[in-house]
Design an enzyme around this catalytic site. Structure first.
Site, PDB file in Angstrom:
ATOM      1  N   VAL A   1       0.810  -1.225   0.000  1.00  0.00           N
ATOM      2  CA  VAL A   1       0.000   0.000   0.000  1.00  0.00           C
ATOM      3  C   VAL A   1       0.839   1.269   0.000  1.00  0.00           C
ATOM      4  O   VAL A   1       0.291   2.370  -0.070  1.00  0.00           O
ATOM      5  CB  VAL A   1      -0.993   0.021   1.198  1.00  0.00           C
ATOM      6  CG1 VAL A   1      -2.046  -1.053   1.029  1.00  0.00           C
ATOM      7  CG2 VAL A   1      -0.253  -0.135   2.519  1.00  0.00           C
TER       8      VAL A   1
ATOM      9  N   ASN B   1      -4.503  -0.029   8.443  1.00  0.00           N
ATOM     10  CA  ASN B   1      -3.795  -0.639   9.563  1.00  0.00           C
ATOM     11  C   ASN B   1      -2.312  -0.857   9.299  1.00  0.00           C
ATOM     12  O   ASN B   1      -1.527  -0.973  10.233  1.00  0.00           O
ATOM     13  CB  ASN B   1      -4.450  -1.984   9.898  1.00  0.00           C
ATOM     14  CG  ASN B   1      -3.587  -2.835  10.804  1.00  0.00           C
ATOM     15  OD1 ASN B   1      -3.518  -2.595  12.008  1.00  0.00           O
ATOM     16  ND2 ASN B   1      -2.904  -3.822  10.225  1.00  0.00           N
TER      17      ASN B   1
ATOM     18  N   TYR C   1       9.000   7.424  13.826  1.00  0.00           N
ATOM     19  CA  TYR C   1       7.751   6.652  13.920  1.00  0.00           C
ATOM     20  C   TYR C   1       6.670   7.466  14.617  1.00  0.00           C
ATOM     21  O   TYR C   1       5.531   7.550  14.145  1.00  0.00           O
ATOM     22  CB  TYR C   1       8.025   5.364  14.688  1.00  0.00           C
ATOM     23  CG  TYR C   1       6.795   4.561  15.064  1.00  0.00           C
ATOM     24  CD1 TYR C   1       6.132   3.783  14.121  1.00  0.00           C
ATOM     25  CD2 TYR C   1       6.309   4.572  16.375  1.00  0.00           C
ATOM     26  CE1 TYR C   1       5.020   3.033  14.457  1.00  0.00           C
ATOM     27  CE2 TYR C   1       5.197   3.832  16.726  1.00  0.00           C
ATOM     28  CZ  TYR C   1       4.554   3.068  15.769  1.00  0.00           C
ATOM     29  OH  TYR C   1       3.446   2.327  16.116  1.00  0.00           O
ATOM     30  N   ALA C   2       7.036   8.101  15.738  1.00  0.00           N
ATOM     31  CA  ALA C   2       6.069   8.895  16.495  1.00  0.00           C
ATOM     32  C   ALA C   2       5.557  10.068  15.673  1.00  0.00           C
ATOM     33  O   ALA C   2       4.373  10.406  15.710  1.00  0.00           O
ATOM     34  CB  ALA C   2       6.698   9.386  17.801  1.00  0.00           C
TER      35      ALA C   2
ATOM     36  N   ALA D   1       5.253  10.183  12.408  1.00  0.00           N
ATOM     37  CA  ALA D   1       4.316   9.649  11.417  1.00  0.00           C
ATOM     38  C   ALA D   1       2.973   9.338  12.056  1.00  0.00           C
ATOM     39  O   ALA D   1       1.911   9.636  11.485  1.00  0.00           O
ATOM     40  CB  ALA D   1       4.899   8.404  10.760  1.00  0.00           C
ATOM     41  N   LYS D   2       2.987   8.748  13.234  1.00  0.00           N
ATOM     42  CA  LYS D   2       1.735   8.407  13.911  1.00  0.00           C
ATOM     43  C   LYS D   2       0.989   9.661  14.361  1.00  0.00           C
ATOM     44  O   LYS D   2      -0.245   9.701  14.361  1.00  0.00           O
ATOM     45  CB  LYS D   2       2.005   7.475  15.095  1.00  0.00           C
ATOM     46  CG  LYS D   2       2.435   6.068  14.693  1.00  0.00           C
ATOM     47  CD  LYS D   2       1.375   5.386  13.843  1.00  0.00           C
ATOM     48  CE  LYS D   2       1.681   3.918  13.594  1.00  0.00           C
ATOM     49  NZ  LYS D   2       0.667   3.262  12.737  1.00  0.00           N
TER      50      LYS D   2
END
Length: 267
Positions: A64, A90, A156-157, A159-160
């Site tokens: 994706v 997800n 990562y944080a 992006a979230k």
């Protein structure tokens, strides 16, 4: 009045990205159990096939992060199942990337794995819904790390956190089309990925970190996804629901393993 049938998803088409393992697999099974026709978009061919077979879903091997593959997966889903009115973004992943050591490639990889596909899949599915004049429910699985500091995992944080804000903005833009957009933010949830990560990093006991006293289960995330997909949540949009046993609410408070009382920080 509320009717028990409002929770059912009978006849509706749902897409779950990254549905081959962990939370995604649980969400796909949960949506199918409540009557949805589910398509699993998963880049690993083996786990895609296994998860689809176990829940009676359509398995579409898809990365994706690639817009062309997303377009192809959507057309196959529409051709075989119909227009999806439920989307669960997800797919995602992480690795340790301390701030002073994060490379541009590492940053880009974490952005693509956790945020880029949320745009691609949301946009493509929403376009089909608008063209067909159909209402819909779109979700993204973010993380508690999107709303708190995450030393060693800054990319990562970030992006979230982007997922959280994208959810709010997309909800406003799509409200006039009767398309709801929400996010689910787990914390410690027992998945294959978390088990692997736990082997690399020392963590305090779950009972001390999570007020509920245990790790979450993928089915508890799936239950939230079913609710947000269903007619039981038709006035909920733009929200991030923390399914985390109370860790977001705790805000740094830990339960003392000896006294059972709360304190700020471990001893």
């Amino acid at each position: 009045m509320i009717d028990p049938s409002d929770i059912l998803l009978t006849g509706r088409v749902a897409v779950v990205t990254g549905g081959g393992t962990g939370i995604g697999r649980g969400v796909a099974a949960g949506l199918a159990a409540f009557g949805a026709k589910v398509a699993i978009w998963e880049r690993n061919p083996e786990s895609c096939h296994d998860a689809a077979e176990s829940s009676g879903a359509l398995g579409v091997t898809t990365d994706v992060r690639d817009s062309g593959q997303v377009d192809a997966a959507l057309q196959r889903t529409i051709s075989e199942l119909g227009v999806p009115t439920i989307l669960v973004n997800n797919a995602g992943g992480t690795f340790s990337s301390p701030l002073l050591e994060t490379s541009e490639n590492g940053w880009d990889a974490l952005y693509r794995a956790n945020l880029r596909h949320v745009l691609l899949c949301t946009q493509r599915v929403a376009r089909e819904l608008v063209a067909a004049g159909l209402p819909g429910s779109i979700m993204a699985v973010t993380s508690i790390e999107g709303v708190r500091a995450a030393p060693g995992y800054a990319a990562y944080a970030a992006a979230k956190a982007g997922v959280v804000n994208y959810t709010k903005t997309a909800a406003l833009e799509l409200a006039r089309h009767a398309i709801r957009v929400n996010a689910i933010a787990p914390d410690i949830t027992m998945t294959e990925g978390l088990a692997q990560l736990a082997g690399q990093t020392a963590t305090p006991s779950v009972g001390a970190v999570v007020p509920w006293g245990r790790a979450g289960d993928v089915d508890e995330i799936a239950s939230t996804a079913v609710f947000l997909a269903s007619g039981m949540s038709t006035y909920i949009t733009g929200q991030t629901i923390h399914v985390d046993g109370g860790t977001h609410a705790a805000g740094g408070w830990f339960r003392d393993p000896v006294t059972g009382e709360y304190r700020l920080g471990p001893a």
